[in-house]
Design a protein around this motif. Structure first.
Motif, PDB file in Angstrom:
ATOM      1  N   ASP A 262       0.827  -1.222   0.000  1.00  0.00           N
ATOM      2  CA  ASP A 262       0.000   0.000   0.000  1.00  0.00           C
ATOM      3  C   ASP A 262       0.852   1.260   0.000  1.00  0.00           C
ATOM      4  O   ASP A 262       0.340   2.369  -0.165  1.00  0.00           O
ATOM      5  N   ARG A 263       2.135   1.094   0.221  1.00  0.00           N
ATOM      6  CA  ARG A 263       3.007   2.264   0.315  1.00  0.00           C
ATOM      7  C   ARG A 263       3.872   2.441  -0.929  1.00  0.00           C
ATOM      8  O   ARG A 263       4.655   3.374  -1.011  1.00  0.00           O
ATOM      9  N   VAL A 264       3.753   1.493  -1.870  1.00  0.00           N
ATOM     10  CA  VAL A 264       4.577   1.563  -3.091  1.00  0.00           C
ATOM     11  C   VAL A 264       3.659   1.514  -4.310  1.00  0.00           C
ATOM     12  O   VAL A 264       2.799   0.636  -4.402  1.00  0.00           O
ATOM     13  N   ALA A 265       3.852   2.433  -5.247  1.00  0.00           N
ATOM     14  CA  ALA A 265       3.058   2.433  -6.485  1.00  0.00           C
ATOM     15  C   ALA A 265       3.968   2.105  -7.663  1.00  0.00           C
ATOM     16  O   ALA A 265       4.909   2.858  -7.945  1.00  0.00           O
ATOM     17  N   PHE A 266       3.730   0.972  -8.301  1.00  0.00           N
ATOM     18  CA  PHE A 266       4.450   0.617  -9.525  1.00  0.00           C
ATOM     19  C   PHE A 266       3.605   1.108 -10.701  1.00  0.00           C
ATOM     20  O   PHE A 266       2.509   0.600 -10.933  1.00  0.00           O
ATOM     21  N   LEU A 267       4.095   2.085 -11.446  1.00  0.00           N
ATOM     22  CA  LEU A 267       3.277   2.693 -12.506  1.00  0.00           C
ATOM     23  C   LEU A 267       3.613   2.162 -13.902  1.00  0.00           C
ATOM     24  O   LEU A 267       2.951   2.509 -14.870  1.00  0.00           O
ATOM     25  N   GLY A 268       4.667   1.339 -14.032  1.00  0.00           N
ATOM     26  CA  GLY A 268       5.043   0.848 -15.362  1.00  0.00           C
ATOM     27  C   GLY A 268       5.588   1.975 -16.234  1.00  0.00           C
ATOM     28  O   GLY A 268       5.944   3.048 -15.743  1.00  0.00           O
ATOM     29  N   LYS A 269       5.613   1.709 -17.553  1.00  0.00           N
ATOM     30  CA  LYS A 269       6.161   2.724 -18.473  1.00  0.00           C
ATOM     31  C   LYS A 269       5.202   3.893 -18.588  1.00  0.00           C
ATOM     32  O   LYS A 269       3.997   3.698 -18.743  1.00  0.00           O
ATOM     33  N   GLN A 270       5.718   5.082 -18.521  1.00  0.00           N
ATOM     34  CA  GLN A 270       4.907   6.298 -18.624  1.00  0.00           C
ATOM     35  C   GLN A 270       5.592   7.236 -19.611  1.00  0.00           C
ATOM     36  O   GLN A 270       6.782   7.492 -19.477  1.00  0.00           O
ATOM     37  N   GLU A 271       4.828   7.742 -20.582  1.00  0.00           N
ATOM     38  CA  GLU A 271       5.442   8.681 -21.525  1.00  0.00           C
ATOM     39  C   GLU A 271       5.760  10.010 -20.866  1.00  0.00           C
ATOM     40  O   GLU A 271       6.750  10.646 -21.133  1.00  0.00           O
ATOM     41  N   SER A 272       4.855  10.445 -19.989  1.00  0.00           N
ATOM     42  CA  SER A 272       5.095  11.712 -19.309  1.00  0.00           C
ATOM     43  C   SER A 272       4.737  11.561 -17.832  1.00  0.00           C
ATOM     44  O   SER A 272       3.656  11.094 -17.495  1.00  0.00           O
ATOM     45  N   PHE A 273       5.676  11.922 -16.980  1.00  0.00           N
ATOM     46  CA  PHE A 273       5.426  11.736 -15.545  1.00  0.00           C
ATOM     47  C   PHE A 273       5.997  12.908 -14.745  1.00  0.00           C
ATOM     48  O   PHE A 273       6.180  12.828 -13.543  1.00  0.00           O
ATOM     49  N   VAL A 274       6.265  14.018 -15.447  1.00  0.00           N
ATOM     50  CA  VAL A 274       6.975  15.117 -14.796  1.00  0.00           C
ATOM     51  C   VAL A 274       6.196  15.691 -13.602  1.00  0.00           C
ATOM     52  O   VAL A 274       6.794  16.065 -12.589  1.00  0.00           O
ATOM     53  N   GLU A 275       4.849  15.707 -13.683  1.00  0.00           N
ATOM     54  CA  GLU A 275       4.071  16.280 -12.557  1.00  0.00           C
ATOM     55  C   GLU A 275       4.271  15.428 -11.313  1.00  0.00           C
ATOM     56  O   GLU A 275       4.309  15.953 -10.189  1.00  0.00           O
ATOM     57  N   ILE A 276       4.353  14.102 -11.510  1.00  0.00           N
ATOM     58  CA  ILE A 276       4.562  13.212 -10.359  1.00  0.00           C
ATOM     59  C   ILE A 276       5.975  13.414  -9.824  1.00  0.00           C
ATOM     60  O   ILE A 276       6.192  13.646  -8.630  1.00  0.00           O
ATOM     61  N   LEU A 277       6.956  13.352 -10.732  1.00  0.00           N
ATOM     62  CA  LEU A 277       8.359  13.510 -10.345  1.00  0.00           C
ATOM     63  C   LEU A 277       8.552  14.797  -9.531  1.00  0.00           C
ATOM     64  O   LEU A 277       9.172  14.794  -8.462  1.00  0.00           O
ATOM     65  N   ALA A 278       7.986  15.891 -10.042  1.00  0.00           N
ATOM     66  CA  ALA A 278       8.221  17.202  -9.421  1.00  0.00           C
ATOM     67  C   ALA A 278       7.572  17.325  -8.040  1.00  0.00           C
ATOM     68  O   ALA A 278       7.921  18.237  -7.279  1.00  0.00           O
ATOM     69  N   ALA A 279       6.650  16.422  -7.733  1.00  0.00           N
ATOM     70  CA  ALA A 279       5.976  16.503  -6.430  1.00  0.00           C
ATOM     71  C   ALA A 279       6.625  15.601  -5.381  1.00  0.00           C
ATOM     72  O   ALA A 279       6.239  15.628  -4.209  1.00  0.00           O
ATOM     73  N   THR A 280       7.607  14.782  -5.794  1.00  0.00           N
ATOM     74  CA  THR A 280       8.225  13.842  -4.838  1.00  0.00           C
ATOM     75  C   THR A 280       9.350  14.547  -4.057  1.00  0.00           C
ATOM     76  O   THR A 280       9.615  15.734  -4.268  1.00  0.00           O
ATOM     77  N   ASP A 281      10.029  13.778  -3.179  1.00  0.00           N
ATOM     78  CA  ASP A 281      11.020  14.411  -2.295  1.00  0.00           C
ATOM     79  C   ASP A 281      12.460  13.973  -2.540  1.00  0.00           C
ATOM     80  O   ASP A 281      13.372  14.766  -2.381  1.00  0.00           O
ATOM     81  N   VAL A 282      12.646  12.697  -2.895  1.00  0.00           N
ATOM     82  CA  VAL A 282      14.019  12.222  -3.144  1.00  0.00           C
ATOM     83  C   VAL A 282      13.987  11.226  -4.298  1.00  0.00           C
ATOM     84  O   VAL A 282      13.113  10.347  -4.354  1.00  0.00           O
ATOM     85  N   PHE A 283      14.957  11.375  -5.214  1.00  0.00           N
ATOM     86  CA  PHE A 283      15.083  10.449  -6.343  1.00  0.00           C
ATOM     87  C   PHE A 283      16.172   9.436  -6.011  1.00  0.00           C
ATOM     88  O   PHE A 283      17.286   9.817  -5.611  1.00  0.00           O
ATOM     89  N   LEU A 284      15.881   8.140  -6.175  1.00  0.00           N
ATOM     90  CA  LEU A 284      16.860   7.086  -5.862  1.00  0.00           C
ATOM     91  C   LEU A 284      17.458   6.504  -7.142  1.00  0.00           C
ATOM     92  O   LEU A 284      16.718   6.126  -8.053  1.00  0.00           O
ATOM     93  N   LEU A 285      18.785   6.405  -7.206  1.00  0.00           N
ATOM     94  CA  LEU A 285      19.452   5.792  -8.369  1.00  0.00           C
ATOM     95  C   LEU A 285      20.677   4.995  -7.878  1.00  0.00           C
ATOM     96  O   LEU A 285      21.813   5.441  -8.008  1.00  0.00           O
TER      97      LEU A 285
END
Ligand code: GMT
Length: 384
Positions: A262-285
């Motif tokens: 319930d705490r993880v959302a797997f969204l699969g391939k997305q052509e555009s996701f910038v609104e989601i990305l810009a609302a998050t707090d930390v990017f993991l790589l």
């Protein structure tokens, strides 16, 4: 030579940084008034809906049974390059990936002789560090690099890896043109409404981590889940996973085993996701290898600090302790600790976020990168 260049670009049309970089170069060159062709197996992902600006040439292979199982794509591609170059009088053929694209370009040039365009090869990493140095492909990859009229890499790391991995002397010129991002599109908006659609019960101050990739083993998806689980044990948070590939199913299974579905959302391939990305707090790589890590740059452009492994070209864009944190590959505890520092200290987070955006504006804007590619094309055509 007229001011208007006649340019063809070849790339893989799949999701991945190399296709995105190739597409952005083509679209930006078309905006500058150059005539741009794409020669590829399929329409590159971000070219959908943009084809009136450029001309697309599809590479189709024979379906004759004996041929269809013998990897004829490079031959079909070379033939298409010859056709387009002859009819369209190409000045430049810019290929992304050495194998098989630079190899096909070399074959086309052999056939075209004096009428051949100049060949620019941009290496992206996988072709060099993972596939190219495999003994199966090494001789032909090396040859294709050396026969290009110009070679570029997105990081100094990859330039060195290319020289060393292929035993190419450092006198062989390789231009480092860092990858870039459209800073108008990747913008720090921070509209949490998009995240609440994914996680209806999301608290106002609940941190959201994000990972975007092609979910191949080199991305260490298991570490993404482990870092998230370690942070989650000390501070309730959420994780958004964007992309797909072989490591997605094992990761989803592990998240369920941990009871965190319930705490993880797997969204699969997305052509555009910038609104989601810009609302998050930390990017993991936490990748094992990364010649550049374009997804991290998109996050930085949105003002999202990055926690990543300290490898490849990542330190050339993420400044440890300033715009993100870097840790040794596989050091999940260190990465989790860094995420906690960011999400527990809003002042620190704001400083990182501001510097991330400033740094991208200063060093990784689309316009200056396109200037450099255009200057390279013109230099080649002037015979310098
Ligand atoms: O592995 C990937 O992420 C895909 C691959 C690709 O072909 O797009 O990425 C490579 O090229 C990107 C664009 O230059 C770089 O940002 C990635 O770091 C690089 N991947 C690797 O080096 C593993």
């Amino acid at each position: 030579m007229s001011d208007r260049l006649n340019l063809a670009i070849t790339c893989f049309p799949t999701f991945g940084g190399s296709g995105l970089v190739a597409t952005e170069i083509g679209l930006a060159m078309a905006e500058r008034g150059h005539r741009v062709h794409f020669i590829a197996r399929d329409l590159p992902v971000r070219l959908h809906g943009m084809t009136r600006k450029v001309v697309f040439h599809e590479v189709t292979e024979s379906d004759y049974p004996a041929l269809s199982h013998s990897g004829t794509y490079p031959l079909a591609l070379a033939s298409k390059m010859i056709e387009v170059a002859s009819y369209e009088h190409l000045d430049i053929l810019h290929v992304h990936y050495a194998v098989p694209h630079a190899t096909a370009a070399w074959m086309a040039r052999e056939v075209l002789g004096d009428k051949a365009p100049r060949i620019v090869t941009t290496l992206h990493g996988t072709d060099t560090t993972l596939v190219g140095t495999d003994p199966t492909y090494l001789p032909i990859t090396r040859f294709s690099i050396l026969r290009s009229d110009a070679v570029t890499t997105p990081s100094a790391f990859l330039r060195r890896a290319t020289w060393e991995g292929f035993g190419i002397p450092e006198t062989f010129p390789i231009d480092v043109i860092p990858n870039f991002v459209d800073t108008e599109r990747y913008w720090p908006t921070r509209d949490r409404a998009h995240l609440r659609q994914l996680f209806p019960g999301l608290e106002q101050d609940e941190p959201v981590l994000i990972h975007v990739s092609n979910f191949r083993p080199v991305k260490r998806i298991g570490d993404v889940v482990s870092v998230f689980a370690a942070v989650q044990g000390r501070r309730l948070c959420r994780l958004v996973m964007i992309g797909d590939g072989p490591e997605r199913s094992p990761a989803e299974r592990r998240v369920r085993e941990l009871g965190l579905e319930d705490r993880v959302a797997f969204l699969g391939k997305q052509e555009s996701f910038v609104e989601i990305l810009a609302a998050t707090d930390v990017f993991l790589l936490p990748s094992e290898q990364e010649s550049f890590g374009l997804a991290a740059l998109e996050a930085l452009s949105c003002g999202i600090p990055v926690v990543a492994s300290n490898i490849g070209g990542i330190p050339e864009q993420v400044e440890h302790g300033k715009t993100g944190y870097l840790a040794p590959v596989g050091d999940v505890e260190a990465m989790a600790g860094h995420v906690l520092e960011l999400v527990r200290e809003p002042e620190r987070w704001r400083g990182f976020s501001r510097r991330a955006r400033e740094n991208v504006l200063e060093r990784f804007q689309l316009g200056p990168a396109i200037d450099r590619y255009e200057a390279l094309y013109r230099r080649l055509l002037a015979g310098k």
